[in-house]
Design a protein around this motif. Structure first.
Motif, short mmCIF file in Angstrom:
data_model
loop_
_atom_site.label_atom_id
_atom_site.label_comp_id
_atom_site.label_asym_id
_atom_site.label_seq_id
_atom_site.Cartn_x
_atom_site.Cartn_y
_atom_site.Cartn_z
N ALA A 120 18.33 -25.27 -13.86
CA ALA A 120 19.58 -24.61 -13.46
C ALA A 120 19.97 -23.28 -14.08
CB ALA A 120 20.70 -25.48 -13.46
N ALA A 121 20.80 -22.45 -13.54
CA ALA A 121 21.19 -21.22 -14.16
C ALA A 121 22.34 -21.26 -15.07
CB ALA A 121 21.48 -20.31 -13.05
N LEU A 122 22.14 -20.58 -16.14
CA LEU A 122 23.44 -20.59 -17.04
C LEU A 122 24.56 -20.03 -16.22
CD1 LEU A 122 21.81 -19.74 -20.44
CD2 LEU A 122 22.69 -21.91 -19.72
N PRO A 123 25.94 -19.85 -16.83
CA PRO A 123 26.84 -19.39 -16.25
C PRO A 123 26.85 -17.54 -16.35
CG PRO A 123 27.68 -21.01 -17.59
CD PRO A 123 26.17 -20.78 -17.63
N PRO A 124 27.17 -16.98 -15.37
CA PRO A 124 27.37 -15.40 -15.75
C PRO A 124 27.81 -14.97 -17.07
CG PRO A 124 28.10 -16.07 -13.62
CD PRO A 124 28.07 -17.40 -14.26
N GLY A 125 27.32 -13.92 -17.67
CA GLY A 125 27.60 -13.61 -19.00
C GLY A 125 26.91 -14.22 -20.06
N ALA A 126 26.01 -15.18 -19.71
CA ALA A 126 25.28 -15.92 -20.97
C ALA A 126 24.43 -15.01 -21.71
CB ALA A 126 24.38 -17.11 -20.38
N ALA A 127 24.37 -15.19 -23.09
CA ALA A 127 23.71 -14.32 -24.01
C ALA A 127 22.46 -15.12 -24.23
CB ALA A 127 24.56 -14.32 -25.06
N LEU A 128 21.78 -14.62 -25.13
CA LEU A 128 20.68 -15.03 -25.45
C LEU A 128 20.64 -16.21 -26.33
CD1 LEU A 128 18.40 -11.88 -26.50
CD2 LEU A 128 17.88 -13.42 -24.68
N HIS A 129 21.53 -16.24 -27.15
CA HIS A 129 21.78 -17.68 -27.91
C HIS A 129 22.18 -18.99 -27.07
CE1 HIS A 129 26.29 -17.41 -27.45
NE2 HIS A 129 26.25 -15.97 -27.76
N ASP A 130 22.53 -18.57 -25.79
CA ASP A 130 22.89 -19.63 -24.77
C ASP A 130 21.61 -20.13 -24.39
OD1 ASP A 130 25.73 -19.51 -25.08
OD2 ASP A 130 25.83 -17.69 -23.79
N TYR A 131 20.52 -19.06 -24.00
CA TYR A 131 19.33 -19.73 -23.64
C TYR A 131 18.77 -20.55 -24.52
CZ TYR A 131 19.50 -16.57 -19.44
OH TYR A 131 19.71 -16.14 -18.10
N ALA A 132 18.78 -19.92 -25.99
CA ALA A 132 18.26 -20.73 -27.15
C ALA A 132 18.78 -22.19 -27.14
CB ALA A 132 18.47 -19.98 -28.27
#
Length: 256
Positions: A56-68
């Motif tokens: 699933a995709a992260l919310p719009p505006g997600a940063a690299l630390h959110d992916y991590a």
């Protein structure tokens, strides 16, 4: 908050673990040329990053630390106390963020074809790519992406292989692509990478037009124990274009 990530796991459960993070607009499948070799000695864990493949995709505006954070959360059920980590291109940016978030858990780190910061001119290029994808769909991104990622010689002599990569690009959702590009545009780890102490291998392609060897060299210079390996006859996707050399290099570096 949590976002489900799809994980593929290969190799013996008792073996040392390595997590592989794929480039933007691909999926876990992009590591298929490395997995059979690495899985002989490692427990190989390959997620589809958020917004790619079956994740699933992260919310719009997600940063690299959110992916991590999403990857680290997905790894929790596996009970890994430590693991090695390899990321390529966008995957390498996420790997940097993971190493900064959980440095004590990363045994060894491989950062391939990525930099430590996205400068303003490059951000403008990425924003145009997003506009093009939103206007014409991801199928329109396939040809220019392959032209950036591979040398002309490889494109000419390996049409089936590059079509395999191109199909992953076309299959990526515009939403997943757009969110990942936003995260790429926010990359700036220059002031933080000096804190990392784990052995690190930075891989660059001599003919990489997407991330030049100079950019990779600057990344390596930010990290205390980093070594730089230049792939002489490869562009951005050296794990495909020079698959055997890339795999042997990573396998040797990660081996206990």
């Amino acid at each position: 908050m949590s976002w489900p990530l799809h994980l593929d796991v290969f190799g013996a459960e008792s073996a040392p673990a390595v997590v592989l993070l794929h480039p933007i607009a691909t999926r876990a499948e992009a590591w298929r040329l490395q997995i059979p070799v690495l899985a002989r000695r490692f427990r190989v864990i390959v997620p589809d990053l958020p917004g790619h493949g079956r994740s699933a995709a992260l919310p719009p505006g997600a940063a690299l630390h959110d992916y991590a954070a999403a990857v680290l959360l997905a790894l929790e059920p596996l009970g890994l106390r430590e693991f090695s980590l390899a990321g390529l291109s966008f995957g390498g940016m996420v790997a940097q963020a993971m190493a900064l978030a959980a440095p004590s858990r990363i045994r060894r780190l491989v950062l391939a074809h990525c930099g430590a910061v996205t400068p303003a001119p490059v951000r403008a290029v990425w924003q145009q790519r997003v506009a093009d994808a939103q206007a014409g769909g991801m199928a329109q991104q396939v040809r220019p992406t392959l032209d950036r990622w591979f040398t002309p010689d490889f494109l000419a002599r390996a049409p089936a292989t590059t079509d395999w990569i191109g199909r992953m690009v076309a299959d990526t959702s515009v939403t997943g692509y757009t969110t990942a590009v936003h995260a790429i545009c926010g990359l700036d780890h220059i002031a933080s990478l000096g804190r990392l102490e784990m052995p690190t291998l930075v891989i660059a392609g001599q003919q990489d037009r997407a991330v030049s060897p100079a950019v990779s060299q600057a990344l390596a210079a930010c990290i205390q124990h980093a070594e730089l390996r230049l792939m002489a006859d490869a562009a951005h996707m050296s794990h495909v274009e020079q698959a055997a050399t890339f795999t042997e290099t990573v396998d040797a570096f990660l081996s206990p």
